[in-house]
Design an enzyme around this catalytic site. Structure first.
Site, PDB file in Angstrom:
ATOM      1  N   GLU A 183      -5.363  -6.639  21.703  1.00  0.00           N
ATOM      2  CA  GLU A 183      -5.929  -5.514  20.960  1.00  0.00           C
ATOM      3  C   GLU A 183      -6.985  -5.895  20.166  1.00  0.00           C
ATOM      4  O   GLU A 183      -6.933  -6.226  19.174  1.00  0.00           O
ATOM      5  CB  GLU A 183      -4.884  -5.025  19.942  1.00  0.00           C
ATOM      6  N   ASP A 225      -2.716  -7.173   0.370  1.00  0.00           N
ATOM      7  CA  ASP A 225      -1.218  -7.394   0.929  1.00  0.00           C
ATOM      8  C   ASP A 225      -1.097  -8.362   2.168  1.00  0.00           C
ATOM      9  O   ASP A 225      -0.161  -8.373   2.644  1.00  0.00           O
ATOM     10  CB  ASP A 225      -0.850  -6.134   1.244  1.00  0.00           C
ATOM     11  N   LYS A 247       1.633   4.549   9.176  1.00  0.00           N
ATOM     12  CA  LYS A 247       1.590   3.087   8.770  1.00  0.00           C
ATOM     13  C   LYS A 247       1.991   3.093   7.401  1.00  0.00           C
ATOM     14  O   LYS A 247       2.540   1.827   7.039  1.00  0.00           O
ATOM     15  CB  LYS A 247      -0.131   2.752   8.823  1.00  0.00           C
ATOM     16  N   TYR A 248       1.982   3.873   6.589  1.00  0.00           N
ATOM     17  CA  TYR A 248       2.214   3.854   5.141  1.00  0.00           C
ATOM     18  C   TYR A 248       3.506   4.771   4.652  1.00  0.00           C
ATOM     19  O   TYR A 248       3.955   4.733   3.570  1.00  0.00           O
ATOM     20  CB  TYR A 248       0.944   4.614   4.287  1.00  0.00           C
ATOM     21  N   LYS A 281       0.957  -1.342   0.229  1.00  0.00           N
ATOM     22  CA  LYS A 281      -0.137  -0.085  -0.105  1.00  0.00           C
ATOM     23  C   LYS A 281       0.719   1.160   0.100  1.00  0.00           C
ATOM     24  O   LYS A 281       1.793   1.169   0.634  1.00  0.00           O
ATOM     25  CB  LYS A 281      -0.688   0.206   1.340  1.00  0.00           C
ATOM     26  N   ASP A 333      -2.330  -8.039  17.988  1.00  0.00           N
ATOM     27  CA  ASP A 333      -3.039  -7.550  17.005  1.00  0.00           C
ATOM     28  C   ASP A 333      -4.249  -8.146  16.714  1.00  0.00           C
ATOM     29  O   ASP A 333      -4.191  -9.491  16.327  1.00  0.00           O
ATOM     30  CB  ASP A 333      -2.230  -7.144  15.632  1.00  0.00           C
ATOM     31  N   ASN A 334      -5.278  -7.747  16.728  1.00  0.00           N
ATOM     32  CA  ASN A 334      -6.706  -8.514  16.186  1.00  0.00           C
ATOM     33  C   ASN A 334      -6.785  -9.837  16.641  1.00  0.00           C
ATOM     34  O   ASN A 334      -6.922 -10.788  16.124  1.00  0.00           O
ATOM     35  CB  ASN A 334      -6.676  -8.353  14.820  1.00  0.00           C
ATOM     36  N   GLN A 380      -0.246 -12.792  10.670  1.00  0.00           N
ATOM     37  CA  GLN A 380      -0.729 -12.903   9.388  1.00  0.00           C
ATOM     38  C   GLN A 380       0.552 -12.591   8.763  1.00  0.00           C
ATOM     39  O   GLN A 380       1.362 -12.276   9.173  1.00  0.00           O
ATOM     40  CB  GLN A 380      -1.787 -11.733   9.364  1.00  0.00           C
TER      41      GLN A 380
END
Lengths: 667, 667
Positions: free
Chosen positions: B418, B353, B529-530, B258, B389-390, B318
């Site tokens: 989280e 991604d 983040k990007y 991204k 995360d998640n 992930q």
């Protein structure tokens, strides 16, 4: 030794990500059963959810405890991961229920494809995935469902537009066929099978009348016989009672027999206390000779039945020193260092005429079997209801076993727990199996304490297992409110008992407003416990017509026949309580207004929840005074005045106003 | 088939009449552990009672889970059959606890004899019974107790008066000796062993600082290195933070990478999202080359440690399509009908991604072991805290296993969940083992919703297993209150986070009051983040001194280091909330007053529970403003005005007024 390193689960498949928890109703993690009545629909709810975003389905599984196979009812999501389902309880037996849940692949797929298609995305690959799910389900589909799925497979594989494919596959027809043919792969089970005892209707709705059969005659110098006592039954039935409950009918011991008013000055003709059970004439399976024979008793039961009533017996598991057990089974009692059997005590009080049973005896198996035998003996004589005396001083494990064991053969048997003790012990007896329980109602006189207690009884978890049988008096208890409040108090406390609970009882002489106490105590002077009595049942001031009218009202209004449908409504005055009951569909609705002060008139504003009742806002509604038959118009905010000398309690049937269309003419 | 006729229990002795139930703390019938911190004293209570009138005794049994033998602490009756006991949790490990109770024959005998003797009754036979109880206990008595019991036996058998015998046998000396030598016959055990996870103190008390290490440098065209990021650590430590939490540090995939602001218009230098983990440089156990090497990371951890901080890593389970797992273990992912691996979606959103892991894979055992290996790998690099995360999109069973399994070897490891999802899922993650959890605090802005939520977090059953780690912002969330409320809101939300919970965190740039959003969304514009970012840490308007002062206050005041000691106090104004925390002994007490409206000044009356605090009634007390150091005198009813542009929150140390006796002179 526990391992310090948790091993991986041993299952072949990974553990299901579905959680099923906080199932209701459930008592103490399923340790004890809940209670319902034949014909009830049992609503079960639970938190059910899955890790990840997969959709799930859930089913309520249930069966008669004696059946091997589960039946299933679909559960539905309410909100916030809470699901609910229900099933009918047609029979007087024990059922078990639990929950299963599993991923719903078709619902997950449908949700995903719907969102993507709506967003204009290509779903070609998703349609292939959908076809594969249908193909996997095809073998489980029957009759018409099979055709629906086959059509779906053909359409998904065909040349139609994506829009057309999506429209068919996301339609209700495919959804319903897939619900019936769905895969149960990944199914998770709630770990516990929960039990529900389904009683006959009288467990929840009945009016009890307690009396000493020996005092039901006309000769004060001797015991009335069963034949004489049977002559009282028509009057009891005419008042509207369902259960004729007799204090113990067994032979009474003579050793240390108590005289009038619990004295030790025994006179030759004193009959003794019926709770001092057992003499040379027999024990718990025998009949006191003064009352007659077993055949006389059977005739008494038959007379009651012919009047629509049943007979309840008092179960007092204790023995007089003259009981056959004392000689044949001294090992069932506690023996002291001097070789005597320990008599009952509540130091410093001594009850030399009663031996308590020692449930800790090494011979407990024989003892338990003998006690069960006695219960079944009376069941076989036609007795289906037992009032159990002081169960909290016996073994809790015994009650749990004996009630389940008797009900396994005779599911229609009802047990009432006569325990007035610490709250947790009273609750445990109900959990352990007692069908009904005595309550603190007897001493809850004022508004706040009364409302708080009945909210706990009927709206907390207690409603699942504890059915309060309300007694305003008993042969042991003449409460101060009745001593001091006289006739208005007798009417007021009767009105409360008969309408706060669907099941209640009185001890005879209540209808005569008998309230002469042993001074300073909550006991009757010249109690029937110690002597023969003869009553004038037409005594002036009696409230027999009142009792008759209220019992008739209970039979006419199904709203009064349920237990946990009680709701209190705000009333401004601190002496006036207001509450209502309705059937689940609202077709029958009754509101009670009671002045709890037997001495003075009070008036109040009532604030009634007409919104909840579904009545039109801002309009009056109709009430029928069930004592007088008068009709009134009421408003949400309603004024009320109650003179205890007139009527301490009012009962109203409540209904929306009837509008007549004059266009069509009025009749 | 279940039997219809319950068999008699199979035990030799009759079932114990002792009931042990409603044990607290206990989560879901013992299915999940509770949580505590080293040095805590665990209070356990239960309903414990027995059928009959026998007296009972109860003990709390406990052990480290790895120990075979129970230790015991005496429990005491509080009231209404509720008993309580406690034990110390000295170590960072798991303990188990349960309860045993048994009849206390000596207490039963003493009670009976006391009442009878007081009533003037003869107790000769009772004294024989008492002697027999003492004789039975004699073999269990040691040293001095033995002498006490022998004396009792001699006295009971001797020629002393009954009064003298009763006086000795009912004395404290015999009671204590008998408590130690008592029989455990008839002992009942609570059916469940309950578990408590005892964490290190940082599980409950810590301030977290989240940042992207690649943005911690001075060159906006490339990633900062660990060496450069380490230069930020002194400033972070100086603000008073305990945990430096890094977003993922692993190689970032290039497939479907991204661009800035989450666009698909990738520019050649765009670094990609750190959560798209895995490239040809490695996966979850590798370091993104732009940050440096594993050795560089180890040095970074060492620098943090030298400043009194620890490093927390982000665990995002992930993979990018370039992750080595995608080639080596495609079976750990979902493969679609066309042979591709399913990428992450939240329809209609697509995250090409990122490949989510398929926890339902038949190869789950290898997968779970590999994930555990990665966690332990980082633990071995000195990382003792993971922000996960998640976690709610992964397998709940996996978390329960992996957390217990890692902590079995490394009990000092802390896991933060989280999950911002449905409440029951968030709770379940905490029950399954997460040490701390994110909360809805981020979106609870107004008084009623804030107070209700924190009463649930800190005063309901949740306090036993759920430790809310409060984040007013995260790299994913720039709440509207911060966007709109500006600097006063940043101070106000920081004050709340740092004092409502003992554990909280901020995402870097919070101290700069950075609040430029993607319009209409709760996301940062030009998010780190990007892209690479370079920050001016001295930017005007920053609240670094404020943060420093509040963190210092947290360290000085032990009251702020506990989690479930939060209490709200009434405040008349709907924008001003008032709450306090105190140590258990009351020696440290802090009260916060916060204006939740970042725009306007409000004033209010506070109503403070000086009675509960044990302060003299009707007298003023002293408060110290912890921001200014000023001392004030306050009353139970205290007026307060808060201008958000000045100070939206006030913190007060509260103590009773000091009285000086002038007789002894004042210093």
């Amino acid at each position: 030794m526990t391992t310090l390193y948790p091993p991986l689960p041993e299952t072949k498949a990974p553990p299901s990500g579905i959680i099923i928890e906080r199932v209701q109703p459930e008592i103490d993690g399923g340790r004890y059963p809940i209670k319902r009545v034949m014909g009830d629909v049992l609503q079960v709810s639970a938190d059910i959810f899955k890790d990840s975003h997969d959709k799930i389905a859930a089913v309520l599984q249930y069966r008669r405890r004696s059946d091997p196979d589960w039946q299933e009812a679909e559960m539905h999501l309410v909100e916030n991961d809470r699901w609910t389902g229900q099933f009918l309880l047609p029979d007087n037996t024990r059922y078990v229920y639990t929950i299963a849940a599993f991923p719903d692949r078709w619902a997950t797929w449908s949700d995903e494809v719907g969102k993507k298609h709506t967003a204009g995305q290509d779903v070609a690959l998703e349609l292939v995935e959908g076809r594969l799910i249908l193909e996997e389900a095809l073998d489980r589909a029957v009759s018409a469902d099979r055709e629906v799925l086959e059509a779906g497979i053909a359409i998904a594989a065909g040349t139609a537009s994506q829009a057309a494919k999506v429209q068919y596959l996301l339609g209700d027809e495919v959804a319903l066929a897939m619900q019936r043919a769905r895969s149960r792969a990944g199914e998770a089970h709630y770990a516990t099978e929960l039990e529900v005892v389904v009683d006959r209707p009288a467990a929840r709705f009945a009016a009890w009348y307690e009396f000493f059969p020996r005092s039901a005659g006309t000769d004060p110098t001797r015991s009335a016989t069963f034949a004489e006592a049977a002559r009282r039954l028509p009057a009891i039935a005419a008042m509207g009672f369902d259960v004729a409950y007799l204090t113990p009918i067994h032979p009474i011991g003579t050793a240390f027999r108590k005289g009038k008013n619990n004295t030790l000055n025994l006179e030759p003709d004193d009959p003794g206390v019926p709770y001092a059970i057992g003499s040379e004439d027999g024990g718990h399976d025998a009949i006191e000779p003064g009352l007659g024979t077993l055949e006389d008793f059977q005739r008494f039961v038959a007379t009651a039945a012919s009047l629509g009533m049943e007979v309840a017996l008092d179960v007092a598991l204790q023995a007089s020193p003259d009981h056959p057990w004392a000689k044949e089974h001294p090992e069932w009692f506690s023996v002291r260092p001097d070789g005597t059997i320990r008599y009952a005590e509540n130091p410093p009080k001594k009850y030399q005429d009663i031996y308590p049973i020692n449930f800790d005896t090494p011979a407990w198996r024989e003892l338990w079997q003998e006690l069960r035998r006695i219960l079944v003996f009376w069941v076989e004589q036609g007795v289906k209801t037992f009032r159990v005396d002081n169960p909290h001083t016996k073994s809790m494990a015994f009650w749990e076993w004996v009630i389940a064991s008797v009900q396994a053969e005779h599911p229609d048997v009802i047990f009432l727990s006569e325990a007035f003790t610490r709250p947790k012990v009273m609750k445990l007896l109900a959990k352990a199996g007692f069908t009904q329980s005595y309550t603190y109602f007897t001493w809850r006189n004022f508004k706040r304490e009364l409302e708080e207690y009945f909210i706990e009884l009927t709206q907390s978890e207690m409603k699942e297992y504890y059915r309060g049988n309300l007694f305003p008096n008993t042969h042991d208890i003449l409460p101060f409110i009745l001593q001091e409040g006289g006739r208005p108090a007798f009417k007021m406390r009767f009105a409360l008992a008969a309408t706060l609970s669907s099941v209640y009882g009185i001890y005879s002489s209540y209808e005569l407003c008998e309230n002469t106490p042993v001074p300073g105590r909550e006991e009757y002077l010249n109690s029937e416990k110690y002597e023969y009595k003869v009553w004038d049942w037409d005594r002036p001031g009696n409230i027999i017509p009142y009792i008759t009218q209220v019992n008739a009202m209970r039979r006419e209004h199904p709203a009064l026949q349920f237990y946990d449908n009680l709701h209190f409504y705000p009333s401004d005055d601190e002496h006036i309580t207001c509450y209502g009951k309705a059937t689940e569909d609202g077709s029958d609705r009754v509101v009670m207004v009671v002045n709890l002060d037997p001495f003075d008139t009070h008036e109040t504003w009532l604030h009634l929840p007409v919104d909840e009742w579904g009545f039109p806002a801002g309009q009056p509604f109709q009430v029928e005074d069930l004592l007088t038959g008068e009709i009134h118009l009421w408003h949400e905010e309603q004024h009320m005045r109650l003179d205890p000398q007139d009527e301490p309690a009012r009962f109203y049937a409540v209904r929306p106003i009837t509008r007549v269309s004059y266009v069509e003419g009025c009749g």
